[in-house]
Design a protein around this motif. Structure first.
Motif, PDB file in Angstrom:
ATOM      1  N   UNK A 141       0.641  -0.941  -0.097  1.00 27.52           N
ATOM      2  CA  UNK A 141      -0.408   0.010   0.224  1.00 27.52           C
ATOM      3  C   UNK A 141       0.848   1.399   0.052  1.00 27.52           C
ATOM      4  N   UNK A 142       2.245   1.313   0.413  1.00 26.63           N
ATOM      5  CA  UNK A 142       3.050   2.229   1.063  1.00 26.63           C
ATOM      6  C   UNK A 142       3.580   1.930   0.243  1.00 26.63           C
ATOM      7  N   UNK A 143       4.846   1.738  -0.617  1.00 27.55           N
ATOM      8  CA  UNK A 143       5.926   1.188  -1.162  1.00 27.55           C
ATOM      9  C   UNK A 143       7.154   2.517  -1.175  1.00 27.55           C
ATOM     10  N   UNK A 144       8.039   1.411  -0.756  1.00 22.04           N
ATOM     11  CA  UNK A 144       8.976   1.963  -0.198  1.00 22.04           C
ATOM     12  C   UNK A 144      10.264   2.063  -1.900  1.00 22.04           C
ATOM     13  N   UNK A 145       9.882   1.644  -2.921  1.00 25.29           N
ATOM     14  CA  UNK A 145      10.628   1.815  -4.245  1.00 25.29           C
ATOM     15  C   UNK A 145      10.013   1.659  -5.326  1.00 25.29           C
ATOM     16  N   UNK A 146      10.402   2.349  -5.933  1.00 24.90           N
ATOM     17  CA  UNK A 146       9.378   1.777  -7.809  1.00 24.90           C
ATOM     18  C   UNK A 146      10.219   0.940  -8.924  1.00 24.90           C
ATOM     19  N   UNK A 147      10.889  -0.050  -7.528  1.00 28.38           N
ATOM     20  CA  UNK A 147      11.083  -0.619  -9.112  1.00 28.38           C
ATOM     21  C   UNK A 147      10.288  -2.254  -8.920  1.00 28.38           C
ATOM     22  N   UNK A 148       9.884  -2.361  -9.918  1.00 27.88           N
ATOM     23  CA  UNK A 148       8.453  -3.684 -10.184  1.00 27.88           C
ATOM     24  C   UNK A 148       9.227  -4.551 -10.472  1.00 27.88           C
ATOM     25  N   UNK A 149       8.981  -6.130  -9.871  1.00 31.22           N
ATOM     26  CA  UNK A 149       9.127  -6.720 -10.800  1.00 31.22           C
ATOM     27  C   UNK A 149       8.444  -7.456 -11.801  1.00 31.22           C
ATOM     28  N   UNK A 150       9.564  -7.204 -12.899  1.00 27.95           N
ATOM     29  CA  UNK A 150       9.581  -7.899 -14.294  1.00 27.95           C
ATOM     30  C   UNK A 150       8.051  -9.556 -14.533  1.00 27.95           C
ATOM     31  N   UNK A 151       7.818  -9.725 -14.970  1.00 26.28           N
ATOM     32  CA  UNK A 151       7.137 -11.292 -14.575  1.00 26.28           C
ATOM     33  C   UNK A 151       8.105 -12.195 -15.356  1.00 26.28           C
ATOM     34  N   UNK A 152       9.496 -11.665 -15.190  1.00 24.50           N
ATOM     35  CA  UNK A 152      10.246 -12.775 -15.374  1.00 24.50           C
ATOM     36  C   UNK A 152      11.800 -13.031 -13.968  1.00 24.50           C
ATOM     37  N   UNK A 153      11.604 -14.751 -14.247  1.00 21.74           N
ATOM     38  CA  UNK A 153      12.158 -14.760 -12.997  1.00 21.74           C
ATOM     39  C   UNK A 153      13.060 -16.360 -13.264  1.00 21.74           C
ATOM     40  N   UNK A 154      14.738 -15.995 -12.776  1.00 21.38           N
ATOM     41  CA  UNK A 154      15.820 -16.895 -13.073  1.00 21.38           C
ATOM     42  C   UNK A 154      15.708 -17.650 -11.842  1.00 21.38           C
ATOM     43  N   UNK A 155      16.238 -19.231 -11.390  1.00 23.05           N
ATOM     44  CA  UNK A 155      16.197 -19.701 -10.258  1.00 23.05           C
ATOM     45  C   UNK A 155      17.119 -21.106 -10.697  1.00 23.05           C
TER      46      UNK A 155
END
Length: 355
Positions: free
Chosen positions: A160-174
């Motif tokens: 609700x109160x973001x501490x960053x403007x960096x969002x996760x893109x829908x691609x992850x590597x594991x």
């Protein structure tokens, strides 16, 4: 290295289109969104693909098949209902085995592809790699906080109160380390197993999580407005070509592709635009950022910044813009007075009428 493509989900933000179609198969530039993900993975050298499916499994299977058309091999993995991205990893354990893998959300578009980030992951082999991008409203995304030296500190799902403007893109590597993480995290307040919690678990337990800020074009096509925007962006890369017929009274301007069997008669088309196979455009104007799919008929109308799906008819209705028109739709001028609008609308429809 394997890939896990998520192609379940209800597509609630795309209704009514997704009442009868999988959201991952809605086309942009006349190609299903899901196909862009598959092609990006194959281009990065990943050809063993697991596709997580839900209620639309039959439709996804019919479109993708065994993967051979893409140069890949596809295994389908059932998820009884959407329970979170980490749950998708959990139910795919047998397919993934102990291999590194890319998890790619099937309704995401990353125009620059993932070849470089996959190559870097293979070289460095962190426990996880996450892709980030700056967004105007982070509250709609998983949000990542980085330390001054660029290390991952905290991940929060739709804060609700973001501490960053960096969002996760829908691609992850594991790496296989993620399997212990998804087994260890609790169900969130949203009732799901969140991949953000699993990645946070890796961070908290001393594993290396490598962030990459994406500067190219990325979009989650979860709603109509974003889908139209992606369609515009993809069309701008279109190679113009006329495989169908265009009569001498018609004009094509800019990047226009007319597919085989299509017919353009007494019409003007301003690109970027694509006219699907066996579609007829007559006495009409098709404006920029428009995709008309196969077997449609557009007559006596104007259409701009829109997507029209297969076998639809638009006849004599004046101007239509910023619209997504589903399969087998009929949009016609009413021939009787008094002047009135006559509508048959499905659930969650959105209609704007100029008085």
């Amino acid at each position: 290295m394997k890939a896990l493509i998520l192609a379940g989900g209800t597509g609630s933000r795309m209704r009514p289109i997704t009442h009868t179609a999988a959201k991952q198969l809605v086309p942009v530039a006349n190609k299903p969104i899901l196909f862009y993900a598959i092609e990006a993975l194959v281009a990065a050298g990943i050809t063993e693909l697991g596709v997580v499916v839900g209620d639309t499994e039959r439709e996804i299977r019919a479109a993708v098949g065994d993967g051979s058309r893409f140069g890949a091999r596809v295994t389908y993995i059932a998820q009884d209902r959407p329970r979170g991205l980490a749950h998708a990893v959990l139910v795919s354990r047998d397919f993934l085995a102990d291999d590194d893998f890319v998890m790619y959300l099937g309704d995401n578009i990353l125009v620059s592809g993932i070849t470089d980030v996959v190559a870097r992951f293979r070289r460095e082999r962190p426990a996880a790699g996450i892709l980030l991008t700056k967004v105007a409203d982070p509250r709609q995304f998983g949000v990542v906080e980085l330390s001054p030296d660029g290390q991952v500190v905290r991940l929060t799902e739709k804060p609700e109160h973001p501490r960053s403007d960096l969002a996760l893109v829908g691609v992850y590597l594991f790496s296989p380390a993620v399997h212990e993480a998804v087994r260890s995290v609790p169900v969130s307040a949203r009732g799901e197993l969140e991949i953000t919690d699993a990645v946070q678990w890796l961070v908290d337990h001393g594993h290396t999580v490598r962030p990459t800020v994406v500067t190219g074009y990325w979009k989650d096509t979860g709603n109509v407005a974003d889908t139209l925007e992606v369609n515009r962006t993809i069309l701008e890369t279109l190679a113009p070509e006329v495989l169908g017929s265009v009569d001498s009274s018609s004009e094509l301007v800019g990047r226009v592709r007319v597919e085989r069997g299509a017919s353009v008669v007494r019409s003007r088309i301003v690109g970027p635009a694509v006219i699907g196979a066996n579609t007829v455009v007559a006495d009409s104007y098709i404006g920029p950022s428009t995709s008309v799919a196969d077997d449609c008929r557009i007559t006596g109308s104007e259409l701009e910044f829109s997507i029209v799906l297969n076998r639809s008819v638009i006849d004599g209705v004046g101007r239509i813009e910023a619209s997504l028109i589903g399969r087998d739709a009929r949009v016609r001028r009413a021939g009787k007075v008094p002047r009135a609008h006559r509508l048959v609308l499905g659930d969650h429809s959105n209609v704007q009428i100029a008085s």
